[in-house]
Structures are given as C-alpha cells and as structure tokens.
Enzyme design. Structure first.
Site, short mmCIF file in Angstrom:
data_model
loop_
_atom_site.label_atom_id
_atom_site.label_comp_id
_atom_site.label_asym_id
_atom_site.label_seq_id
_atom_site.Cartn_x
_atom_site.Cartn_y
_atom_site.Cartn_z
N GLN A 1 1.10 3.53 2.03
CA GLN A 1 1.68 3.79 3.36
C GLN A 1 2.38 2.55 3.94
O GLN A 1 2.50 2.41 5.16
CB GLN A 1 0.60 4.29 4.32
CG GLN A 1 0.24 5.75 4.10
CD GLN A 1 1.45 6.68 4.25
OE1 GLN A 1 2.34 6.47 5.08
NE2 GLN A 1 1.51 7.70 3.41
N SER A 2 2.86 1.66 3.08
CA SER A 2 3.52 0.45 3.56
C SER A 2 4.84 0.77 4.29
O SER A 2 5.72 1.44 3.74
CB SER A 2 3.82 -0.46 2.37
OG SER A 2 4.75 -1.46 2.74
N ASN A 3 4.95 0.27 5.51
CA ASN A 3 6.21 0.40 6.26
C ASN A 3 7.28 -0.50 5.66
O ASN A 3 8.47 -0.16 5.65
CB ASN A 3 5.99 0.00 7.72
CG ASN A 3 5.02 0.92 8.41
OD1 ASN A 3 5.30 2.10 8.59
ND2 ASN A 3 3.86 0.39 8.79
N ALA B 1 0.86 -1.19 0.00
CA ALA B 1 0.00 0.00 0.00
C ALA B 1 0.90 1.25 0.00
O ALA B 1 2.09 1.15 0.32
CB ALA B 1 -0.89 -0.01 1.23
#
Ligand SMILES: Cc1ncc(COP(=O)(O)O)c(C=O)c1O
Length: 313
Positions: free
Chosen positions: A60-62, A58
C-alpha cells in the site's frame, strides 16, 4: 495553504494560527508528498537518459503509486518491488499501481534494508536486459528527493508570517529532513513518527544535513524533533487518536486525512496543543502529505464507519 480556523477553534488556537499545507492536492496520481520528491528525482533520471524507474515499498505504498503515475506521465517504464504476497483482489494503492501500468514484483523482503537491496537487484536485472534503470530508494528519501521539501519550506515561508512551527508525518524521513534543511533549524519542524522505520530521528538528522549540503544551504541548527506516541500497535495500525483526527478534520474543514500517515501526524499536533506544548497563538502549519487511497482499503473499513459516536458530529 488553507487557513484552518474552524479546526483551530476546536483545538483552542487563536484565529489565524493554524494552517494546512495541501500537499495532498498535487497535480497527478491522486496527489501527495511524493510529487515534490519525484520532481527532483525524475529530473535526474531524465538527465541521465534512464528509461525505467525502479522503486519499492509496502503493497500500500503511496510512494510506489506516485512513482507509477509519474512514469506514465513521462513515458518511462516502471517496475515496483513490493514486500509481501500478491493479493487476490488488489485494492487502494496496489490497484492504482496496476492502473498506471507499473510492473509489480513481489518479494518476501519486509525490512527496509532488504527491500532497498531488492530494488537494486531488480535494477541490475533490467540493466542486464538492455534497459537504463533509475533506482529510487524507499519513500524517495535521498538528499535529491528531500530537496522537494526544501522547495516546500520556501513556499511555507512565503505563505505565512511569524516563523511557523511545521508538523508532518515522519515515515522514511525525507519530508521532515527536507523541511528542516529548507528552514535551517530543527526547532521549526515536528515529525510525528508513524513507525515505518526504526530510529527515524537519526535518519532525519543525517538526511537533513546531507540535503542542506546538496542544496548549498547551511547545516541546520538544533536537535531533531520526533514526536512518538502515535504509532499504536505498529505501522498502519488504527488508533483512536487517528480516528478522532480524521473525523475532526473532516467535520471542521471538509478535508480528509489518511489513516497511516496524516491522521497520526494530526493526532500528534492535537496532543501537543492539548498538553500546552503548542501555544494558542503559535503559528502552526500542518503539512497534509496525502495518502487517501489507503482509506478505502478493507483494513480500515469497519474502523471508520464504526459506532457513530464520533467527535464533532
Ligand atoms: C501519505 C504519506 N504521508 C507521509 C509520508 C512520510 O513521508 P516520508 O517518507 O518522507 O517521511 C509518506 C511516505 O512514506 C506518505 O505516503
């Protein structure tokens, strides 16, 4: 490993029962659980002579942000395939992907299997252009990546007494699976589902078995433990229990949880303690898996700064 007696007292634990494993403090890229997975994945990438890491997730993937950071650190290229449309003003993890110099590719794919396919297609394109790509699955959750949490399980055994129960957020399942493989017993690990993938328990069961085999360990005993009940309206959706978990942990321990993963995991631990499913003297380790950049995205701005009527104020 942080002894969390003030939060423990708030939740009715005996002193010395509750610990927080600070995997949010790993040494690069703003930290988080993906550092341990990337340790093993990038070792393989370098051994294979790869020159570019390719992964996705996504916006906002860490995991994507940490992959971008580790690529910069190792002098490798990095291409990341992100689900959704390009934001006009990148924020949080997406902003950091750019700061670390990753090339971002946006795709309409949103389901995890479609995104996995898009990562492999991008790797093929790179190969065609003369690169040697190393594709990394979503969340870094392969038997090699999950070995990072076999390492963490050993540390937890060394740092605590009395066979603790370990709580972690369960997204793509690799952290949970690696801990189970390392501890050898499903009953020792509770994964709090954050709603990232469907039927994550089945994935954890299979991955724990594969990770144990790949690490030369015995097949884990028992049945997978996935705690539902904290997802709310979906992956990343704010919940009141997560908000309470963030405020209590910040105000009792000075430790900040993220809204998507670690706050929901802590909310699961709190719910189990309050319902008596966790005894007051049960040695308990909460794995803080990181995720801080998401806290500063516009989605959560009003939610936390909210009404001021908050627990433990
Ligand atoms: C901050 C954070 N915590 C927890 C998780 C969950 O880890 P896993 O994907 O191994 O289940 C992730 C990744 O998805 C994450 O970014």
């Amino acid at each position: 490993m942080h002894r969390a007696d003030r939060l423990g007292r708030e939740l009715g634990f005996e002193p010395g029962a509750l610990f927080i494993k600070r995997d949010d403090l790993t040494a690069f890229g703003v930290g988080g659980n993906k550092a341990r997975k990337l340790d093993h994945l990038c070792t393989e990438a370098i051994e294979r002579g790869c020159d570019t890491l390719v992964t996705g997730g996504a916006a906002q993937s860490n995991h994507v942000r940490m992959t971008a950071a580790v690529a910069a650190m190792l002098g490798l290229g990095c291409v990341v395939v992100l689900g959704g449309r390009e934001a006009e003003a990148p924020e949080g993890n997406l902003l950091l992907d750019r700061v670390f110099g990753a090339r971002t590719v946006f795709t309409a794919a949103t389901y995890s299997d479609e995104l996995e396919g898009a990562i492999l297609e991008e790797a093929e394109r790179l190969r065609g252009a003369g690169h040697v790509p190393y594709p990394i699955p979503l969340g870094g959750s392969s038997p090699i990546g999950a070995r990072g949490y076999v390492d963490a399980a050993r540390e937890i055994e060394d740092e605590t007494a009395g066979d603790p129960v370990v709580y972690t957020a369960c997204g793509s399942g690799g952290t949970h699976a690696g801990l189970v493989a390392g501890l050898g017993d499903h009953s020792r690990v509770v994964g709090v589902d954050v709603g990232a993938v469907r039927r994550v328990g089945d994935k954890v069961t299979a991955l724990a078995r594969e990770t144990a085999a790949a690490s030369g360990l015995m097949e884990p005993r028992g049945e997978v433990r996935v705690a539902g009940g904290q997802v709310g309206a979906g992956y990343g959706a704010p919940t009141e229990a997560a908000r309470e978990a963030i405020l209590l942990t910040a105000r009792r321990e000075g430790i900040v949880l993220d809204p998507v993963y670690s706050a929901k995991a802590m909310a699961g631990l709190i719910a189990d303690r309050r319902a008596g499913r966790l005894a007051a003297d049960q040695p308990t380790v909460f794995v803080h898996t990181g995720g801080l950049p998401a806290l500063f995205t516009s989605r959560y701005r009003g939610w936390l700064s909210g009404d001021g009527a908050s627990p433990g104020s």
